[in-house]
Design an enzyme around this catalytic site. Structure first.
Site, PDB file in Angstrom:
ATOM      1  N   ARG A 136      44.131 -35.921  -1.379  1.00 41.86           N
ATOM      2  CA  ARG A 136      44.343 -37.339  -1.104  1.00 41.86           C
ATOM      3  C   ARG A 136      43.713 -38.186  -2.202  1.00 41.86           C
ATOM      4  O   ARG A 136      42.693 -37.816  -2.764  1.00 41.86           O
ATOM      5  CB  ARG A 136      43.678 -37.701   0.245  1.00 41.86           C
ATOM      6  CG  ARG A 136      44.579 -37.465   1.424  1.00 41.86           C
ATOM      7  CD  ARG A 136      43.877 -37.531   2.765  1.00 41.86           C
ATOM      8  NE  ARG A 136      42.885 -38.589   2.909  1.00 41.86           N
ATOM      9  CZ  ARG A 136      42.184 -38.786   4.028  1.00 41.86           C
ATOM     10  NH1 ARG A 136      42.378 -38.019   5.086  1.00 41.86           N
ATOM     11  NH2 ARG A 136      41.296 -39.741   4.099  1.00 41.86           N
ATOM     12  N   ARG A 151      39.053 -30.415  -0.084  1.00 42.77           N
ATOM     13  CA  ARG A 151      40.046 -30.553   0.989  1.00 42.77           C
ATOM     14  C   ARG A 151      41.425 -30.874   0.407  1.00 42.77           C
ATOM     15  O   ARG A 151      41.549 -31.620  -0.556  1.00 42.77           O
ATOM     16  CB  ARG A 151      39.608 -31.685   1.914  1.00 42.77           C
ATOM     17  CG  ARG A 151      40.396 -31.768   3.178  1.00 42.77           C
ATOM     18  CD  ARG A 151      39.578 -32.333   4.303  1.00 42.77           C
ATOM     19  NE  ARG A 151      39.675 -33.779   4.354  1.00 42.77           N
ATOM     20  CZ  ARG A 151      39.194 -34.501   5.357  1.00 42.77           C
ATOM     21  NH1 ARG A 151      38.542 -33.931   6.341  1.00 42.77           N
ATOM     22  NH2 ARG A 151      39.321 -35.787   5.336  1.00 42.77           N
ATOM     23  N   ARG A 186      33.167 -43.879  -0.540  1.00 42.08           N
ATOM     24  CA  ARG A 186      33.372 -43.843   0.921  1.00 42.08           C
ATOM     25  C   ARG A 186      32.062 -43.537   1.648  1.00 42.08           C
ATOM     26  O   ARG A 186      31.796 -44.061   2.721  1.00 42.08           O
ATOM     27  CB  ARG A 186      34.431 -42.792   1.278  1.00 42.08           C
ATOM     28  CG  ARG A 186      35.840 -43.269   0.986  1.00 42.08           C
ATOM     29  CD  ARG A 186      36.833 -42.128   1.059  1.00 42.08           C
ATOM     30  NE  ARG A 186      37.049 -41.624   2.393  1.00 42.08           N
ATOM     31  CZ  ARG A 186      37.566 -40.426   2.662  1.00 42.08           C
ATOM     32  NH1 ARG A 186      37.892 -39.602   1.682  1.00 42.08           N
ATOM     33  NH2 ARG A 186      37.760 -40.046   3.900  1.00 42.08           N
ATOM     34  N   ARG A 237      35.022 -48.964  12.598  1.00 44.73           N
ATOM     35  CA  ARG A 237      34.315 -48.572  11.382  1.00 44.73           C
ATOM     36  C   ARG A 237      33.309 -49.619  10.942  1.00 44.73           C
ATOM     37  O   ARG A 237      32.595 -49.397   9.962  1.00 44.73           O
ATOM     38  CB  ARG A 237      35.332 -48.389  10.274  1.00 44.73           C
ATOM     39  CG  ARG A 237      35.593 -46.876  10.012  1.00 44.73           C
ATOM     40  CD  ARG A 237      35.950 -46.588   8.785  1.00 44.73           C
ATOM     41  NE  ARG A 237      36.384 -45.563   7.999  1.00 44.73           N
ATOM     42  CZ  ARG A 237      37.325 -44.690   8.163  1.00 44.73           C
ATOM     43  NH1 ARG A 237      37.999 -44.627   9.261  1.00 44.73           N
ATOM     44  NH2 ARG A 237      37.622 -43.859   7.207  1.00 44.73           N
ATOM     45  N   LYS A 276      36.233 -35.025  11.869  1.00 45.43           N
ATOM     46  CA  LYS A 276      36.698 -35.802  13.026  1.00 45.43           C
ATOM     47  C   LYS A 276      38.157 -35.481  13.377  1.00 45.43           C
ATOM     48  O   LYS A 276      38.484 -35.289  14.531  1.00 45.43           O
ATOM     49  CB  LYS A 276      36.584 -37.321  12.755  1.00 45.43           C
ATOM     50  CG  LYS A 276      35.156 -37.810  12.596  1.00 45.43           C
ATOM     51  CD  LYS A 276      35.083 -39.322  12.564  1.00 45.43           C
ATOM     52  CE  LYS A 276      35.757 -39.953  11.356  1.00 45.43           C
ATOM     53  NZ  LYS A 276      35.139 -39.619  10.058  1.00 45.43           N
TER      54      LYS A 276
HETATM   55  P1  AMP Z   1      40.373 -41.836   7.322  1.00 47.36           P
HETATM   56  O1  AMP Z   1      41.612 -41.037   7.355  1.00 47.36           O
HETATM   57  O2  AMP Z   1      39.880 -42.216   8.710  1.00 47.36           O
HETATM   58  O3  AMP Z   1      39.284 -41.225   6.487  1.00 47.36           O
HETATM   59  O4  AMP Z   1      40.741 -43.243   6.644  1.00 47.36           O
HETATM   60  C1  AMP Z   1      41.208 -43.299   5.314  1.00 47.36           C
HETATM   61  C2  AMP Z   1      41.098 -44.727   4.789  1.00 47.36           C
HETATM   62  O5  AMP Z   1      41.859 -45.613   5.616  1.00 47.36           O
HETATM   63  C3  AMP Z   1      39.700 -45.318   4.786  1.00 47.36           C
HETATM   64  O6  AMP Z   1      38.957 -44.942   3.644  1.00 47.36           O
HETATM   65  C4  AMP Z   1      40.029 -46.814   4.789  1.00 47.36           C
HETATM   66  O7  AMP Z   1      40.491 -47.247   3.526  1.00 47.36           O
HETATM   67  C5  AMP Z   1      41.222 -46.875   5.727  1.00 47.36           C
HETATM   68  N1  AMP Z   1      40.799 -47.027   7.139  1.00 47.36           N
HETATM   69  C6  AMP Z   1      41.010 -46.143   8.159  1.00 47.36           C
HETATM   70  N2  AMP Z   1      40.492 -46.594   9.300  1.00 47.36           N
HETATM   71  C7  AMP Z   1      39.925 -47.786   9.026  1.00 47.36           C
HETATM   72  C8  AMP Z   1      39.204 -48.742   9.791  1.00 47.36           C
HETATM   73  N3  AMP Z   1      38.957 -48.558  11.088  1.00 47.36           N
HETATM   74  N4  AMP Z   1      38.772 -49.861   9.147  1.00 47.36           N
HETATM   75  C9  AMP Z   1      39.018 -50.081   7.849  1.00 47.36           C
HETATM   76  N5  AMP Z   1      39.669 -49.219   7.062  1.00 47.36           N
HETATM   77  C10 AMP Z   1      40.128 -48.074   7.632  1.00 47.36           C
END
Ligand code: AMP
Length: 214
Positions: A162, A127, A173, A88, A13
């Site tokens: 990460r 990654r 996840r 989400r 994404k």
């Molecule tokens: P991402 O970079 O989008 O994969 O997000 C990394 C982490 O941030 C996720 O695993 C969640 O812990 C938190 N996070 C990001 N976006 C959201 C969201 N819309 N709702 C809840 N947690 C989020």
């Protein structure tokens, strides 16, 4: 053009969003990036979410909705935006509908990037990400490693795995995605907004498919 970008962790994404913002001159609104920046700054929000994120859990819907309601009112969103990693959960999608109505904004499409689970796990665990919050270049130790191990080609900052991309956090996840986020595909199908994209092909092919279908 106002887009929602959907897809499981590791679907690409972030990379797709970066291509689309260049192509359409719109801004990328990534809740993950905003939260990681808050952690780095050591802000109150950052302190609240650090442990939750490292475990691969979701941050509360209230916090995310507040963050996005503020962000969507900033001037740069007027030229269009792409929501990356938000909404989400169903409550977040419902909350977003309320915000959009209030701000008189319409979503043009919800782009859904589909990738088989085995491919996702391999992609995520290999990654590596640049730690410089204004760069965040993404590498893959299998097929796109940095030229100097552990250092970003673009800005020279450290490149690391990460916390939420360790094997345990990745599996968690994925489960969270299937349980809480995958139902959003039907939510947006009911609004006739979903554009399905095959994410198991080169990024160039993914971008071509997205732009030809939009
Ligand atoms: P991402 O970079 O989008 O994969 O997000 C990394 C982490 O941030 C996720 O695993 C969640 O812990 C938190 N996070 C990001 N976006 C959201 C969201 N819309 N709702 C809840 N947690 C989020």
């Amino acid at each position: 053009m106002n887009l929602i970008l959907m897809g499981p962790p590791g679907a690409g994404k972030g990379t797709v969003a970066k291509q689309l913002i260049n192509k359409y001159g719109i801004v990328q609104l990534s809740t993950g990036d905003m939260l990681r920046a808050a952690i780095k700054e050591g802000s109150e929000v950052g302190k609240k979410v650090e442990a939750v994120m490292a475990a691969g859990d979701l941050v509360s819907d209230e916090l995310i909705l507040e963050l996005m309601e503020n962000r969507l009112q900033q001037d740069d969103c007027e030229k269009g935006f792409i929501l990356d990693g938000f909404p989400r959960t169903i409550p977040q999608a419902e909350g977003l509908d309320v915000i959009l109505e209030k701000l008189e904004i319409k979503i043009n499409a919800a782009v859904n990037i589909d990738v088989p689970k085995e491919v996702l796990v391999e992609r995520l665990s290999s990654r590596r990400t640049c730690t410089n919050s204004s760069c965040q270049e993404i590498y893959n130790i299998l097929n796109n490693p940095p030229k100097v191990e552990g250092k970003c080609d673009k800005c020279g900052s450290d490149v690391v795995q990460r916390d939420d991309e360790t094997a345990d956090a990745i599996m968690h996840r994925m489960d969270t995605y299937n349980e809480k986020t995958a139902p959003l595909i039907d939510y947006y199908k009911n609004k006739e907004l979903v554009v399905d994209i095959n994410g198991n092909q080169s990024y160039e092919a993914v971008i071509n498919e997205v732009t030809s279908k939009l």
